[in-house]
Design a protein around this motif. Structure first.
Motif, PDB file in Angstrom:
ATOM      1  N   TRP A   3       2.001  11.941   0.006  1.00 53.49           N
ATOM      2  CA  TRP A   3       1.064  10.628   0.137  1.00 53.49           C
ATOM      3  C   TRP A   3      -0.251  11.155   1.044  1.00 53.49           C
ATOM      4  CZ3 TRP A   3       4.373   5.661   1.509  1.00 53.49           C
ATOM      5  CH2 TRP A   3       5.247   5.225   0.220  1.00 53.49           C
ATOM      6  N   PHE A   4       0.117  11.633   2.316  1.00 56.33           N
ATOM      7  CA  PHE A   4      -1.002  12.233   3.041  1.00 56.33           C
ATOM      8  C   PHE A   4      -1.713  13.145   2.277  1.00 56.33           C
ATOM      9  CE2 PHE A   4      -0.133  10.083   6.960  1.00 56.33           C
ATOM     10  CZ  PHE A   4       1.069   9.788   6.992  1.00 56.33           C
ATOM     11  N   VAL A   5      -1.144  14.166   1.600  1.00 60.07           N
ATOM     12  CA  VAL A   5      -1.717  15.207   1.047  1.00 60.07           C
ATOM     13  C   VAL A   5      -2.624  14.770  -0.226  1.00 60.07           C
ATOM     14  CG1 VAL A   5      -1.616  17.265  -0.189  1.00 60.07           C
ATOM     15  CG2 VAL A   5      -0.137  17.024   1.540  1.00 60.07           C
ATOM     16  N   ALA A   6      -2.046  13.634  -0.734  1.00 60.11           N
ATOM     17  CA  ALA A   6      -2.892  13.289  -2.084  1.00 60.11           C
ATOM     18  C   ALA A   6      -4.156  12.391  -1.684  1.00 60.11           C
ATOM     19  CB  ALA A   6      -1.920  12.272  -2.699  1.00 60.11           C
ATOM     20  N   LEU A   7      -3.822  11.616  -0.433  1.00 65.55           N
ATOM     21  CA  LEU A   7      -5.155  10.956  -0.054  1.00 65.55           C
ATOM     22  C   LEU A   7      -6.117  11.639   0.558  1.00 65.55           C
ATOM     23  CD1 LEU A   7      -6.017   8.022   0.667  1.00 65.55           C
ATOM     24  CD2 LEU A   7      -5.153   8.152   2.830  1.00 65.55           C
ATOM     25  N   LEU A   8      -5.768  12.627   1.130  1.00 65.41           N
ATOM     26  CA  LEU A   8      -6.728  13.558   1.814  1.00 65.41           C
ATOM     27  C   LEU A   8      -7.582  14.304   0.708  1.00 65.41           C
ATOM     28  CD1 LEU A   8      -4.899  15.166   4.943  1.00 65.41           C
ATOM     29  CD2 LEU A   8      -6.752  13.357   5.048  1.00 65.41           C
ATOM     30  N   THR A  91     -11.242 -13.519  -5.428  1.00 71.65           N
ATOM     31  CA  THR A  91     -10.262 -13.444  -4.614  1.00 71.65           C
ATOM     32  C   THR A  91      -9.219 -12.143  -4.592  1.00 71.65           C
ATOM     33  OG1 THR A  91      -9.880 -15.786  -4.193  1.00 71.65           O
ATOM     34  CG2 THR A  91      -7.913 -14.371  -3.572  1.00 71.65           C
ATOM     35  N   ALA A  92      -9.076 -11.381  -3.760  1.00 72.36           N
ATOM     36  CA  ALA A  92      -8.431 -10.074  -4.032  1.00 72.36           C
ATOM     37  C   ALA A  92      -7.080 -10.317  -3.438  1.00 72.36           C
ATOM     38  CB  ALA A  92      -9.286  -9.035  -3.005  1.00 72.36           C
ATOM     39  N   ALA A  93      -6.041  -9.547  -4.453  1.00 74.86           N
ATOM     40  CA  ALA A  93      -4.764  -9.959  -4.068  1.00 74.86           C
ATOM     41  C   ALA A  93      -4.112  -8.378  -4.141  1.00 74.86           C
ATOM     42  CB  ALA A  93      -4.025 -10.772  -5.172  1.00 74.86           C
ATOM     43  N   PHE A  94      -2.836  -8.359  -3.629  1.00 72.48           N
ATOM     44  CA  PHE A  94      -2.266  -6.938  -3.660  1.00 72.48           C
ATOM     45  C   PHE A  94      -0.883  -7.049  -4.250  1.00 72.48           C
ATOM     46  CE2 PHE A  94      -2.243  -8.462   0.534  1.00 72.48           C
ATOM     47  CZ  PHE A  94      -0.884  -8.544   1.100  1.00 72.48           C
ATOM     48  N   SER A  95      -0.655  -6.043  -5.253  1.00 69.48           N
ATOM     49  CA  SER A  95       0.670  -6.087  -5.590  1.00 69.48           C
ATOM     50  C   SER A  95       1.755  -5.636  -4.522  1.00 69.48           C
ATOM     51  CB  SER A  95       0.917  -5.118  -6.739  1.00 69.48           C
ATOM     52  OG  SER A  95       0.600  -3.856  -6.355  1.00 69.48           O
ATOM     53  N   HIS A  96       1.584  -4.811  -3.833  1.00 74.85           N
ATOM     54  CA  HIS A  96       2.229  -4.186  -2.669  1.00 74.85           C
ATOM     55  C   HIS A  96       1.251  -3.502  -1.476  1.00 74.85           C
ATOM     56  CE1 HIS A  96       1.985  -0.912  -5.385  1.00 74.85           C
ATOM     57  NE2 HIS A  96       2.407  -0.062  -4.382  1.00 74.85           N
ATOM     58  N   LEU A  97       1.582  -2.851  -0.557  1.00 69.00           N
ATOM     59  CA  LEU A  97       0.772  -2.513   0.264  1.00 69.00           C
ATOM     60  C   LEU A  97       0.771  -0.976   0.481  1.00 69.00           C
ATOM     61  CD1 LEU A  97       2.477  -4.745   3.293  1.00 69.00           C
ATOM     62  CD2 LEU A  97       0.446  -5.059   2.235  1.00 69.00           C
ATOM     63  N   HIS A  98       1.107  -0.181  -0.327  1.00 72.49           N
ATOM     64  CA  HIS A  98       0.991   1.127  -0.293  1.00 72.49           C
ATOM     65  C   HIS A  98      -0.694   1.578  -0.188  1.00 72.49           C
ATOM     66  CE1 HIS A  98       4.902   2.280  -2.106  1.00 72.49           C
ATOM     67  NE2 HIS A  98       4.779   1.641  -0.506  1.00 72.49           N
ATOM     68  N   GLN A 135       4.761   0.853   5.730  1.00 75.69           N
ATOM     69  CA  GLN A 135       4.468   0.244   4.519  1.00 75.69           C
ATOM     70  C   GLN A 135       3.014   0.738   3.835  1.00 75.69           C
ATOM     71  OE1 GLN A 135       3.483  -3.457   6.787  1.00 75.69           O
ATOM     72  NE2 GLN A 135       5.198  -4.625   6.028  1.00 75.69           N
ATOM     73  N   HIS A 136       2.127   1.143   4.547  1.00 78.28           N
ATOM     74  CA  HIS A 136       0.846   1.677   3.876  1.00 78.28           C
ATOM     75  C   HIS A 136       1.161   3.367   3.344  1.00 78.28           C
ATOM     76  CE1 HIS A 136      -3.317   3.112   4.645  1.00 78.28           C
ATOM     77  NE2 HIS A 136      -3.470   2.289   3.698  1.00 78.28           N
ATOM     78  N   GLY A 137       1.770   4.218   4.230  1.00 80.11           N
ATOM     79  CA  GLY A 137       2.062   5.326   3.864  1.00 80.11           C
ATOM     80  C   GLY A 137       1.012   6.347   3.987  1.00 80.11           C
ATOM     81  N   ALA A 138      -0.231   6.072   5.002  1.00 77.82           N
ATOM     82  CA  ALA A 138      -1.324   7.152   4.974  1.00 77.82           C
ATOM     83  C   ALA A 138      -1.972   6.592   6.307  1.00 77.82           C
ATOM     84  CB  ALA A 138      -2.145   7.015   4.154  1.00 77.82           C
ATOM     85  N   ALA A 199      11.285   5.030  -6.643  1.00 79.64           N
ATOM     86  CA  ALA A 199      12.298   3.764  -5.701  1.00 79.64           C
ATOM     87  C   ALA A 199      13.068   4.798  -4.662  1.00 79.64           C
ATOM     88  CB  ALA A 199      13.429   3.243  -6.816  1.00 79.64           C
ATOM     89  N   PHE A 200      12.536   5.533  -4.134  1.00 81.11           N
ATOM     90  CA  PHE A 200      12.919   6.234  -2.894  1.00 81.11           C
ATOM     91  C   PHE A 200      12.183   6.393  -1.740  1.00 81.11           C
ATOM     92  CE2 PHE A 200      11.065   9.241  -5.676  1.00 81.11           C
ATOM     93  CZ  PHE A 200      10.116   9.878  -4.949  1.00 81.11           C
ATOM     94  N   GLY A 201      11.487   5.634  -1.692  1.00 82.30           N
ATOM     95  CA  GLY A 201      10.414   5.715  -0.299  1.00 82.30           C
ATOM     96  C   GLY A 201      10.751   4.584   0.473  1.00 82.30           C
ATOM     97  N   PRO A 202      10.028   4.233   1.560  1.00 73.74           N
ATOM     98  CA  PRO A 202      10.298   3.211   2.548  1.00 73.74           C
ATOM     99  C   PRO A 202      10.527   1.801   1.919  1.00 73.74           C
ATOM    100  CG  PRO A 202       8.655   4.931   3.458  1.00 73.74           C
ATOM    101  CD  PRO A 202       9.014   5.158   2.042  1.00 73.74           C
ATOM    102  N   GLY A 203      11.498   1.183   2.289  1.00 73.92           N
ATOM    103  CA  GLY A 203      11.325  -0.146   1.696  1.00 73.92           C
ATOM    104  C   GLY A 203      12.001  -0.362   0.170  1.00 73.92           C
ATOM    105  N   SER A 204      12.399   1.006  -0.365  1.00 73.84           N
ATOM    106  CA  SER A 204      12.693   0.916  -1.720  1.00 73.84           C
ATOM    107  C   SER A 204      14.163   0.440  -1.988  1.00 73.84           C
ATOM    108  CB  SER A 204      12.642   2.184  -2.552  1.00 73.84           C
ATOM    109  OG  SER A 204      11.070   2.723  -2.584  1.00 73.84           O
TER     110      SER A 204
END
Length: 266
Positions: A3-8, A91-98, A135-138, A199-204
């Motif tokens: 996640w960190f590499v992809a975001l950067l 209104t902005a909503a989110f499906s999850h917090l990644h 929750q966020h991943g980055a 389905a193997f990350g935090p909270g999965s």
């Protein structure tokens, strides 16, 4: 780490974007970052084809207001493309917090969220919500005010259009999907989309993934024509069908016979 590499890589901005890549039929470029698919006259998929995770955000428009379901990674401001598609208050909503789904949330004055303990507990005294690192991943976690809280199975009225709020744990505990029963549209977030599911990350939770598939199959049993709109896309379009839930349930039941014990709750 991925996640960190992809975001950067996505946010570095050090390299020119280059020529516009080809798009699927029915999708057009808005600018050099966003592309739009008109699902119908009141429903739009806002894609980010240049982003490595190929995000999709959905603008769902009613008579009195509109809902933007996810705001992407925040590499670019999504508001201009939204404003080009509707003049309704949004209104902005989110499906999850990644990180690749809430990057633009703080740009909106009206933000909706599922009523969930993992979210409520993070609202500070100044009414601002900040996700945890897991929750966020980055890095660079956003903070924003949540102005509208949704109960599970509540109906959200956009004026002439009603969306059912579905809790769909599996990918993350607070994952949300939106169901438009009249139009036969399900906006499934990262719970289900074409391609590899994570389905193997935090909270999965694999057991929750299976149970959610069973609930959604029961809910949509009367809609064999159901169109499912996930938050990541493949080249040949944005929608797929009800059979996906059946396949997911069969896969989980077959290959995770002890799925009740196969939990990854970090």
């Amino acid at each position: 780490v991925m996640w960190f590499v992809a975001l950067l890589a996505a946010c570095s901005g050090s390299e020119p974007l280059g020529p516009l890549p080809p798009l699927a039929p029915g999708t057009t470029w808005f600018d050099d970052w966003y592309a739009v698919t008109r699902i119908d006259d009141h429903t739009f998929a806002i894609a980010e084809p240049r982003y490595d995770q190929h995000n999709l955000n959905y603008l769902i428009v009613g008579d009195t207001r509109a809902l933007l379901f996810d705001t992407g990674p925040g590499v670019r401001d999504i508001r201009p493309v939204v404003a080009s598609l509707t003049d309704r208050p949004v209104t902005a909503a989110f499906s999850h917090l990644h990180f690749d789904h809430i990057g633009g949330q703080s740009e909106f004055a009206s933000v909706a969220s599922l009523e969930h303990p993992s979210i409520r507990s993070r609202v500070a005294s100044d009414d601002r919500f900040t996700p945890t690192l897991l929750q966020h991943g980055a890095t660079g976690r956003p903070s924003f005010r949540i102005t509208e809280w949704w109960k599970t199975d509540a109906d959200v009225d956009l004026g002439g259009r009603v969306l059912r709020v579905l809790s769909v744990p599996g990918h993350t505990p607070e994952s949300v999907a939106l169901y438009d029963a009249e139009r036969g549209q399900l906006f499934s977030g990262d719970y289900l989309y074409p391609g590899d599911l994570f389905a193997f990350g935090p909270g999965s939770d694999l057991a929750a993934y299976r149970d959610t598939a069973q609930r959604l199959l029961a809910l949509t049993a009367q809609r064999p024509d159901l169109a499912i709109y996930g938050d990541h896309f493949i080249d040949d379009g944005v929608a797929f069908g009800l059979h996906a839930f059946g396949g997911l349930r069969v896969y989980l039941n077959r290959d995770f016979a002890i799925v009740g014990e196969a939990r990854y709750m970090w």
